[in-house]
Design a protein around this motif. Structure first.
Motif, PDB file in Angstrom:
ATOM      1  N   ILE A  43       0.859  -1.180   0.000  1.00 38.42           N
ATOM      2  CA  ILE A  43       0.000   0.000   0.000  1.00 38.42           C
ATOM      3  C   ILE A  43       0.896   1.232   0.000  1.00 38.42           C
ATOM      4  O   ILE A  43       1.717   1.415   0.894  1.00 38.42           O
ATOM      5  N   ALA A  44       0.749   2.044  -1.029  1.00 38.29           N
ATOM      6  CA  ALA A  44       1.519   3.283  -1.145  1.00 38.29           C
ATOM      7  C   ALA A  44       0.777   4.387  -0.403  1.00 38.29           C
ATOM      8  O   ALA A  44      -0.367   4.694  -0.732  1.00 38.29           O
ATOM      9  N   LEU A  45       1.422   4.971   0.584  1.00 42.47           N
ATOM     10  CA  LEU A  45       0.824   6.069   1.336  1.00 42.47           C
ATOM     11  C   LEU A  45       1.715   7.295   1.172  1.00 42.47           C
ATOM     12  O   LEU A  45       2.818   7.350   1.720  1.00 42.47           O
ATOM     13  N   GLY A  46       1.240   8.250   0.408  1.00 36.77           N
ATOM     14  CA  GLY A  46       2.024   9.445   0.151  1.00 36.77           C
ATOM     15  C   GLY A  46       1.494  10.643   0.911  1.00 36.77           C
ATOM     16  O   GLY A  46       0.291  10.776   1.122  1.00 36.77           O
ATOM     17  N   THR A  47       2.408  11.516   1.299  1.00 37.53           N
ATOM     18  CA  THR A  47       1.975  12.769   1.907  1.00 37.53           C
ATOM     19  C   THR A  47       1.479  13.728   0.830  1.00 37.53           C
ATOM     20  O   THR A  47       0.831  14.715   1.142  1.00 37.53           O
ATOM     21  N   ASN A  48       1.782  13.402  -0.435  1.00 35.85           N
ATOM     22  CA  ASN A  48       1.294  14.201  -1.563  1.00 35.85           C
ATOM     23  C   ASN A  48       1.012  13.266  -2.731  1.00 35.85           C
ATOM     24  O   ASN A  48       1.441  12.108  -2.743  1.00 35.85           O
ATOM     25  N   ALA A  49       0.283  13.775  -3.722  1.00 36.39           N
ATOM     26  CA  ALA A  49      -0.152  12.947  -4.849  1.00 36.39           C
ATOM     27  C   ALA A  49       1.010  12.451  -5.700  1.00 36.39           C
ATOM     28  O   ALA A  49       0.965  11.335  -6.229  1.00 36.39           O
ATOM     29  N   LEU A  50       2.054  13.254  -5.846  1.00 32.74           N
ATOM     30  CA  LEU A  50       3.200  12.834  -6.648  1.00 32.74           C
ATOM     31  C   LEU A  50       3.866  11.601  -6.041  1.00 32.74           C
ATOM     32  O   LEU A  50       4.165  10.627  -6.746  1.00 32.74           O
ATOM     33  N   ALA A  51       4.080  11.617  -4.736  1.00 26.26           N
ATOM     34  CA  ALA A  51       4.709  10.480  -4.062  1.00 26.26           C
ATOM     35  C   ALA A  51       3.848   9.223  -4.217  1.00 26.26           C
ATOM     36  O   ALA A  51       4.356   8.145  -4.545  1.00 26.26           O
ATOM     37  N   THR A  52       2.551   9.355  -4.009  1.00 30.77           N
ATOM     38  CA  THR A  52       1.650   8.203  -4.153  1.00 30.77           C
ATOM     39  C   THR A  52       1.677   7.678  -5.577  1.00 30.77           C
ATOM     40  O   THR A  52       1.781   6.471  -5.812  1.00 30.77           O
ATOM     41  N   SER A  53       1.597   8.571  -6.545  1.00 27.78           N
ATOM     42  CA  SER A  53       1.587   8.188  -7.955  1.00 27.78           C
ATOM     43  C   SER A  53       2.844   7.410  -8.343  1.00 27.78           C
ATOM     44  O   SER A  53       2.763   6.378  -9.018  1.00 27.78           O
ATOM     45  N   LEU A  54       4.011   7.892  -7.918  1.00 27.99           N
ATOM     46  CA  LEU A  54       5.256   7.202  -8.253  1.00 27.99           C
ATOM     47  C   LEU A  54       5.300   5.809  -7.639  1.00 27.99           C
ATOM     48  O   LEU A  54       5.782   4.861  -8.269  1.00 27.99           O
ATOM     49  N   MET A  55       4.816   5.672  -6.419  1.00 26.98           N
ATOM     50  CA  MET A  55       4.819   4.359  -5.777  1.00 26.98           C
ATOM     51  C   MET A  55       3.853   3.404  -6.468  1.00 26.98           C
ATOM     52  O   MET A  55       4.143   2.215  -6.624  1.00 26.98           O
ATOM     53  N   LEU A  56       2.711   3.917  -6.907  1.00 26.60           N
ATOM     54  CA  LEU A  56       1.762   3.078  -7.647  1.00 26.60           C
ATOM     55  C   LEU A  56       2.364   2.623  -8.975  1.00 26.60           C
ATOM     56  O   LEU A  56       2.245   1.457  -9.356  1.00 26.60           O
ATOM     57  N   LYS A  57       3.027   3.523  -9.670  1.00 25.65           N
ATOM     58  CA  LYS A  57       3.666   3.167 -10.940  1.00 25.65           C
ATOM     59  C   LYS A  57       4.784   2.152 -10.751  1.00 25.65           C
ATOM     60  O   LYS A  57       5.115   1.410 -11.675  1.00 25.65           O
ATOM     61  N   SER A  58       5.348   2.106  -9.558  1.00 25.93           N
ATOM     62  CA  SER A  58       6.436   1.173  -9.265  1.00 25.93           C
ATOM     63  C   SER A  58       5.940  -0.199  -8.836  1.00 25.93           C
ATOM     64  O   SER A  58       6.745  -1.089  -8.585  1.00 25.93           O
ATOM     65  N   GLY A  59       4.618  -0.356  -8.699  1.00 20.40           N
ATOM     66  CA  GLY A  59       4.086  -1.679  -8.407  1.00 20.40           C
ATOM     67  C   GLY A  59       3.261  -1.839  -7.153  1.00 20.40           C
ATOM     68  O   GLY A  59       2.893  -2.958  -6.806  1.00 20.40           O
ATOM     69  N   ALA A  60       2.958  -0.754  -6.452  1.00 25.31           N
ATOM     70  CA  ALA A  60       2.090  -0.888  -5.273  1.00 25.31           C
ATOM     71  C   ALA A  60       0.707  -1.366  -5.704  1.00 25.31           C
ATOM     72  O   ALA A  60       0.227  -1.011  -6.783  1.00 25.31           O
ATOM     73  N   ASN A  61       0.061  -2.167  -4.866  1.00 19.84           N
ATOM     74  CA  ASN A  61      -1.270  -2.680  -5.174  1.00 19.84           C
ATOM     75  C   ASN A  61      -2.331  -1.594  -5.135  1.00 19.84           C
ATOM     76  O   ASN A  61      -3.266  -1.606  -5.937  1.00 19.84           O
ATOM     77  N   GLU A  62      -2.202  -0.714  -4.169  1.00 18.13           N
ATOM     78  CA  GLU A  62      -3.143   0.395  -4.043  1.00 18.13           C
ATOM     79  C   GLU A  62      -2.438   1.545  -3.354  1.00 18.13           C
ATOM     80  O   GLU A  62      -1.354   1.377  -2.795  1.00 18.13           O
ATOM     81  N   GLY A  63      -3.056   2.705  -3.409  1.00 17.39           N
ATOM     82  CA  GLY A  63      -2.424   3.862  -2.805  1.00 17.39           C
ATOM     83  C   GLY A  63      -3.430   4.890  -2.361  1.00 17.39           C
ATOM     84  O   GLY A  63      -4.557   4.920  -2.843  1.00 17.39           O
ATOM     85  N   ALA A  64      -2.996   5.715  -1.435  1.00 19.50           N
ATOM     86  CA  ALA A  64      -3.834   6.800  -0.935  1.00 19.50           C
ATOM     87  C   ALA A  64      -2.919   7.938  -0.505  1.00 19.50           C
ATOM     88  O   ALA A  64      -1.741   7.729  -0.216  1.00 19.50           O
ATOM     89  N   THR A  65      -3.492   9.122  -0.471  1.00 23.96           N
ATOM     90  CA  THR A  65      -2.698  10.325  -0.220  1.00 23.96           C
ATOM     91  C   THR A  65      -3.264  11.131   0.932  1.00 23.96           C
ATOM     92  O   THR A  65      -4.477  11.257   1.073  1.00 23.96           O
ATOM     93  N   GLY A  66      -2.367  11.684   1.734  1.00 22.69           N
ATOM     94  CA  GLY A  66      -2.759  12.662   2.735  1.00 22.69           C
ATOM     95  C   GLY A  66      -2.847  12.141   4.148  1.00 22.69           C
ATOM     96  O   GLY A  66      -2.655  10.954   4.425  1.00 22.69           O
TER      97      GLY A  66
END
Length: 140
Positions: free
Chosen positions: A32-55
């Protein structure tokens, strides 16, 4: 096993961690990609995370729902990552029952004594070995 990768700012550390987790474990982990901002979440999702959320709310809610949290040591320090990581986020991560695998980057005025200075990819390899040990996988 569910693993949360938490990152902020440009998301480079999270991206590298997710990529390495996928390379080593394939689909045997839920990431699970958890980013403090959308860019961080997006990059982790593109790298193979199953799901992600921001904030803030995403991090606060999900920190308690995973087995392992991986990120830079700054994720347990309020107002770190140039202010992106709020006190509530730091508290939720620190108080989570999940095991924390913290990458010891000496930024945000955090200096970890006794830690060997080495390149970021080596710290990421160390973090992956810790996850492998937690899963009970034999070492490569």
């Amino acid at each position: 096993m569910r693993i949360a990768v938490i990152d902020g700012q440009g998301g480079g550390i999270g991206k590298a961690v997710v990529s390495k987790l996928r390379q080593v474990f394939g689909e045997r982990l839920e990431i699970i990609a958890l980013g403090t901002n959308a860019l961080a979440t997006s990059l982790m999702l593109k790298s193979g995370a199953n799901e992600g959320a921001t904030g803030e709310n995403a991090i606060v809610i999900n920190a308690a729902k995973v087995d392992i949290i991986i990120g830079p040591v700054a994720i347990i320090c309020a107002n770190s990552l140039l202010g992106e990581l709020t006190p509530l986020m730091a508290k939720a991560i620190a108080e989570s029952p999940a095991k924390k695998v913290l990458i010891p980057l000496n930024r945000c005025n955090l200096i970890v004594a006794g830690v060997e200075t080495k390149p970021l990819p080596h710290y990421i390899d160390d973090a992956i070995e810790i996850v492998r040990a937690q899963r009970g996988d034999c070492c490569v």
